[in-house]
Motif scaffolding. Structure first.
Motif, PDB file in Angstrom:
ATOM      1  N   ALA A   1       0.824  -1.207   0.000  1.00  0.00           N
ATOM      2  CA  ALA A   1       0.000   0.000   0.000  1.00  0.00           C
ATOM      3  C   ALA A   1       0.857   1.256   0.000  1.00  0.00           C
ATOM      4  O   ALA A   1       0.535   2.243  -0.689  1.00  0.00           O
ATOM      5  CB  ALA A   1      -0.939   0.000   1.200  1.00  0.00           C
ATOM      6  N   ILE A   2       1.953   1.259   0.736  1.00  0.00           N
ATOM      7  CA  ILE A   2       2.844   2.426   0.765  1.00  0.00           C
ATOM      8  C   ILE A   2       3.491   2.627  -0.602  1.00  0.00           C
ATOM      9  O   ILE A   2       3.544   3.752  -1.119  1.00  0.00           O
ATOM     10  CB  ILE A   2       3.902   2.271   1.883  1.00  0.00           C
ATOM     11  CG1 ILE A   2       3.234   2.420   3.247  1.00  0.00           C
ATOM     12  CG2 ILE A   2       5.025   3.285   1.722  1.00  0.00           C
ATOM     13  CD1 ILE A   2       4.115   2.049   4.417  1.00  0.00           C
ATOM     14  N   VAL A   3       3.966   1.556  -1.200  1.00  0.00           N
ATOM     15  CA  VAL A   3       4.578   1.665  -2.528  1.00  0.00           C
ATOM     16  C   VAL A   3       3.547   2.164  -3.545  1.00  0.00           C
ATOM     17  O   VAL A   3       3.829   3.055  -4.351  1.00  0.00           O
ATOM     18  CB  VAL A   3       5.185   0.310  -2.965  1.00  0.00           C
ATOM     19  CG1 VAL A   3       5.571   0.324  -4.429  1.00  0.00           C
ATOM     20  CG2 VAL A   3       6.389  -0.025  -2.103  1.00  0.00           C
ATOM     21  N   ALA A   4       2.341   1.621  -3.491  1.00  0.00           N
ATOM     22  CA  ALA A   4       1.290   2.054  -4.416  1.00  0.00           C
ATOM     23  C   ALA A   4       0.937   3.517  -4.192  1.00  0.00           C
ATOM     24  O   ALA A   4       0.720   4.262  -5.160  1.00  0.00           O
ATOM     25  CB  ALA A   4       0.053   1.176  -4.246  1.00  0.00           C
ATOM     26  N   ALA A   5       0.879   3.952  -2.948  1.00  0.00           N
ATOM     27  CA  ALA A   5       0.565   5.353  -2.657  1.00  0.00           C
ATOM     28  C   ALA A   5       1.643   6.274  -3.205  1.00  0.00           C
ATOM     29  O   ALA A   5       1.335   7.336  -3.775  1.00  0.00           O
ATOM     30  CB  ALA A   5       0.403   5.548  -1.154  1.00  0.00           C
ATOM     31  N   VAL A   6       2.908   5.893  -3.056  1.00  0.00           N
ATOM     32  CA  VAL A   6       3.998   6.708  -3.600  1.00  0.00           C
ATOM     33  C   VAL A   6       3.891   6.786  -5.127  1.00  0.00           C
ATOM     34  O   VAL A   6       4.063   7.860  -5.722  1.00  0.00           O
ATOM     35  CB  VAL A   6       5.371   6.144  -3.161  1.00  0.00           C
ATOM     36  CG1 VAL A   6       6.504   6.777  -3.934  1.00  0.00           C
ATOM     37  CG2 VAL A   6       5.567   6.346  -1.671  1.00  0.00           C
TER      38      VAL A   6
ATOM     39  N   ALA B   1       2.478   9.847  -9.976  1.00  0.00           N
ATOM     40  CA  ALA B   1       1.697   9.982 -11.205  1.00  0.00           C
ATOM     41  C   ALA B   1       0.844  11.249 -11.167  1.00  0.00           C
ATOM     42  O   ALA B   1       0.728  11.970 -12.169  1.00  0.00           O
ATOM     43  CB  ALA B   1       0.818   8.752 -11.412  1.00  0.00           C
ATOM     44  N   TRP B   2       0.244  11.559 -10.033  1.00  0.00           N
ATOM     45  CA  TRP B   2      -0.566  12.767  -9.902  1.00  0.00           C
ATOM     46  C   TRP B   2       0.299  14.012 -10.111  1.00  0.00           C
ATOM     47  O   TRP B   2      -0.093  14.941 -10.818  1.00  0.00           O
ATOM     48  CB  TRP B   2      -1.251  12.803  -8.547  1.00  0.00           C
ATOM     49  CG  TRP B   2      -2.019  14.074  -8.357  1.00  0.00           C
ATOM     50  CD1 TRP B   2      -1.688  15.120  -7.569  1.00  0.00           C
ATOM     51  CD2 TRP B   2      -3.227  14.435  -9.021  1.00  0.00           C
ATOM     52  NE1 TRP B   2      -2.612  16.106  -7.690  1.00  0.00           N
ATOM     53  CE2 TRP B   2      -3.585  15.719  -8.581  1.00  0.00           C
ATOM     54  CE3 TRP B   2      -4.049  13.800  -9.946  1.00  0.00           C
ATOM     55  CZ2 TRP B   2      -4.713  16.378  -9.018  1.00  0.00           C
ATOM     56  CZ3 TRP B   2      -5.180  14.464 -10.388  1.00  0.00           C
ATOM     57  CH2 TRP B   2      -5.495  15.726  -9.937  1.00  0.00           C
ATOM     58  N   LEU B   3       1.467  14.028  -9.508  1.00  0.00           N
ATOM     59  CA  LEU B   3       2.357  15.181  -9.686  1.00  0.00           C
ATOM     60  C   LEU B   3       2.778  15.327 -11.147  1.00  0.00           C
ATOM     61  O   LEU B   3       2.849  16.448 -11.675  1.00  0.00           O
ATOM     62  CB  LEU B   3       3.587  15.059  -8.778  1.00  0.00           C
ATOM     63  CG  LEU B   3       3.321  15.240  -7.290  1.00  0.00           C
ATOM     64  CD1 LEU B   3       4.585  14.948  -6.499  1.00  0.00           C
ATOM     65  CD2 LEU B   3       2.807  16.625  -6.989  1.00  0.00           C
ATOM     66  N   ALA B   4       3.052  14.214 -11.805  1.00  0.00           N
ATOM     67  CA  ALA B   4       3.414  14.273 -13.225  1.00  0.00           C
ATOM     68  C   ALA B   4       2.248  14.823 -14.045  1.00  0.00           C
ATOM     69  O   ALA B   4       2.455  15.625 -14.976  1.00  0.00           O
ATOM     70  CB  ALA B   4       3.812  12.886 -13.724  1.00  0.00           C
TER      71      ALA B   4
END
Length: 129
Positions: free
Chosen positions: A51-56, A61-64
């Motif tokens: 979950a932590i890896v997916a959140a990062v 992706a959102w920032l990009a």
């Protein structure tokens, strides 16, 4: 964990024999609970790591995406303050959508609902007539 042996064989009808068998049975169940709890903890840790890896990755992706929109707006001749305002607005809209979704989820399935029903003495959903 070392393998333990538990008392098996013909039952001893005496009280000490019965107590020995009950003690052996309790030890077996306690060992099972301990092993099962350890397994559950390992599973929870694995889920949290994923979950932590997916959140990062989602945040990246959102920032990009926001940077891509900012670049597109800059290319169209919009000023830096306008681009930053659009990026901020985009973030606020996304946060509002996520909050609305979470609010509806919590209204539909409140946390500890079954416990609250038991404490308040409400009938179960299937028991209503």
């Amino acid at each position: 964990m070392a393998a333990e042996t538990y008392e098996t064989g013909p039952a001893d009808p005496s009280l000490p024999g019965l107590l020995r068998r009950v003690k052996s049975l309790v030890k077996a169940y306690v060992s099972l609970v301990v092993v099962d709890a350890r397994h559950a903890v390992h599973q929870v840790i694995a889920v949290l790591c994923v979950a932590i890896v997916a959140a990062v990755l989602v945040v990246t992706a959102w920032l990009a995406f926001v940077v891509a929109v900012a670049g597109w707006l800059l290319q169209d001749g919009i000023s830096w303050p306008g681009v930053l305002a659009c990026a901020g607005l985009l973030n606020i809209v996304a946060a509002a959508l996520a909050g609305t979704w979470l609010w509806h989820q919590l209204k539909r399935n409140p946390p500890l609902a079954a416990t609250l029903r038991q404490v308040e003495g409400e009938p179960l959903r299937g028991d209503r007539q």
